[in-house]
Design an enzyme around this catalytic site. Structure first.
Site, PDB file in Angstrom:
ATOM      1  N   HIS A  42       0.865  -0.925   0.257  1.00 25.41           N
ATOM      2  CA  HIS A  42      -0.075   0.389   0.239  1.00 25.41           C
ATOM      3  C   HIS A  42       1.196   1.115   0.042  1.00 25.41           C
ATOM      4  CE1 HIS A  42      -3.790  -2.048   1.090  1.00 25.41           C
ATOM      5  NE2 HIS A  42      -3.338  -2.721   1.584  1.00 25.41           N
ATOM      6  N   ASP A  44      -0.101   4.281   0.950  1.00 18.56           N
ATOM      7  CA  ASP A  44      -0.185   5.537   2.034  1.00 18.56           C
ATOM      8  C   ASP A  44       0.159   4.378   3.619  1.00 18.56           C
ATOM      9  OD1 ASP A  44      -2.278   3.398   1.394  1.00 18.56           O
ATOM     10  OD2 ASP A  44      -4.060   4.693   2.242  1.00 18.56           O
ATOM     11  N   GLY A 201      -9.975  -1.696   3.162  1.00 13.57           N
ATOM     12  CA  GLY A 201     -11.120  -1.330   3.988  1.00 13.57           C
ATOM     13  C   GLY A 201     -11.286  -2.619   5.190  1.00 13.57           C
ATOM     14  N   GLU A 231      -9.039 -12.176   5.123  1.00 12.58           N
ATOM     15  CA  GLU A 231      -7.933 -11.401   6.553  1.00 12.58           C
ATOM     16  C   GLU A 231      -8.503 -11.416   7.469  1.00 12.58           C
ATOM     17  OE1 GLU A 231      -4.962  -7.681   6.878  1.00 12.58           O
ATOM     18  OE2 GLU A 231      -6.213  -7.492   5.648  1.00 12.58           O
ATOM     19  N   ASP A 319       2.669  -5.357   2.670  1.00 15.01           N
ATOM     20  CA  ASP A 319       1.302  -4.696   3.029  1.00 15.01           C
ATOM     21  C   ASP A 319       1.308  -3.308   2.894  1.00 15.01           C
ATOM     22  OD1 ASP A 319      -1.341  -4.491   2.925  1.00 15.01           O
ATOM     23  OD2 ASP A 319      -1.098  -5.539   5.189  1.00 15.01           O
TER      24      ASP A 319
END
Length: 386
Positions: A42, A44, A201, A231, A319
């Site tokens: 990711h 961010d 999300g 997950e 991740d």
């Protein structure tokens, strides 16, 4: 860990003095130089703490700490609470400093440079444009800023002697209702470096079926998708990712082991596990992150090893490098030190990741045959089985 039918990647040490070297330490020392492929990273979740401090000061955003080292430790500690929901709260601070073109471009540039320095030769980086509109940017301006940053970072890495290619995954937030809009954005930018679509999300309670129309549009446009599933939610989430979203890959998928039982005769796969293994649907597994969110107890017992041994198409990923305090080198090192992985296993996950990237087939083949396999074939030392 490898099966007897798999070929050895490394021959015996050519230097007799190497024979006395601890094989685990020798392989760990080799990992930084090996070519790596990451499919689940990711944007961010990979900021440099010092960059967060500087950008936060510019916009007046309050941080838990203003010393970069202390802030970096805070992110890892806050993300290690054991729940995905608490883990996701850390993104309030990273997203806050990614609301301007300059901020987005800088973060993207630095991410490309950092990945290349870690030996990553191909990365698919994902982010949700809808989370970067607070300062008035349009969705397209967000995409343009990120792509400009990637281009700058790739050029900077190249000047430093590191080659990296980045494919962008456009993400829709699964709890929002913008799936169709974000899918259209991804399609509009398929010639602008965007190679796939994702939803991310809070997983539990927000299944892929909420965005069924978006996935239908993408499928009809021949555009690849990956879906966060398995997950925080179980096999039902993975099933929807496969059968409703028609996902080409599963983001995480660690809880697929819930569809695998063990008895006196060995492992028995359920129908979903069989479906995923039979069709070579790859799993984007993230060991350190999964331990942090409680999806796995430890790297040593992480399902990635069991799934690998059972013949699933597994890949290893970071991740969120900031929240996990990690890198591809660290993830592979932990698997070697704690789960007994060998050089052939590291090669295989790199080849699997490249083979299931969202590049075109000829580009995947070139990456595997010209970059990955030659590097592993020439590797010496480390822990391996003939």
């Amino acid at each position: 860990m490898t099966s007897p039918s798999e070929p050895s990647v490394a021959d015996a040490p050519s230097d007799p003095s190497e024979a006395t070297t601890d094989p685990v330490a020798a392989l760990v020392a080799l990992i930084p130089s090996l070519p790596k492929v990451v499919l689940h990273d990711h944007l961010d979740g990979g900021l440099r703490p010092a960059t967060i401090v500087e950008l936060a000061a510019e916009i007046g955003h309050e941080l838990p700490a203003t010393d970069p080292d202390e802030l970096g430790r805070w992110f890892v500690e806050a993300a290690s609470s054991g729940t995905l929901e608490r883990y996701l709260e850390t993104f309030d601070h990273t997203v806050a400093v990614m609301q301007t073109e300059d901020g987005l471009r800088r973060v993207a540039r630095e991410s490309a440079v950092d990945l290349a320095a870690d030996g990553v030769v191909y990365a698919e980086q994902r982010y949700a444009p809808e989370q970067h509109l607070a300062k008035g940017l349009t969705l397209q301006q967000v995409v343009d800023a990120v792509q400009a940053g990637f281009a700058e970072g790739i050029a900077e890495a190249s000047a430093a002697g590191r080659s990296i290619r980045i494919g962008t995954l456009i993400t829709a937030m699964r709890h929002a209702d913008r799936g169709d809009e974000i899918a259209a954005l991804a399609l509009e930018n398929r010639d602008n470096g965007v190679v796939g679509f994702d939803i991310a999300g809070a997983e539990d309670g927000f299944p892929p079926s909420r965005h069924a129309s978006a996935f239908t549009t993408l499928g009809q446009a021949d555009f690849p998708t990956t879906v966060h599933a398995g997950e925080a939610a179980g096999v039902e989430s993975i099933a929807e990712a496969v059968h409703v979203a028609h996902a080409c890959r599963i983001g995480h998928g660690v809880r697929l082991v819930e569809d695998i039982t063990t008895d006196g005769l060995g492992d028995r796969l359920g129908t979903l596990a069989h479906w995923i293994r039979d069709r070579r649907i790859p799993l984007e597994l993230c060991p350190s992150s999964n331990v942090q969110t409680g999806a796995a107890e430890s790297v040593a017992t992480h399902p990635v090893t069991r799934l690998r041994n059972l013949g699933f198409a597994v890949t290893v990923n970071t991740d969120n490098r900031l929240q996990s305090g990690t890198s591809m080198t660290r993830e592979l090192t932990l698997l070697v030190e704690e789960a007994g992985w060998e050089l052939v296993d590291l090669r295989d996950v790199a080849v699997t990741a490249a083979a299931h990237s969202f590049l075109h087939h000829d580009e995947r083949s070139a990456l595997i045959d010209q970059v990955i396999r030659p590097a592993y074939a020439s590797a010496r030392g480390g822990r391996h089985r003939a």
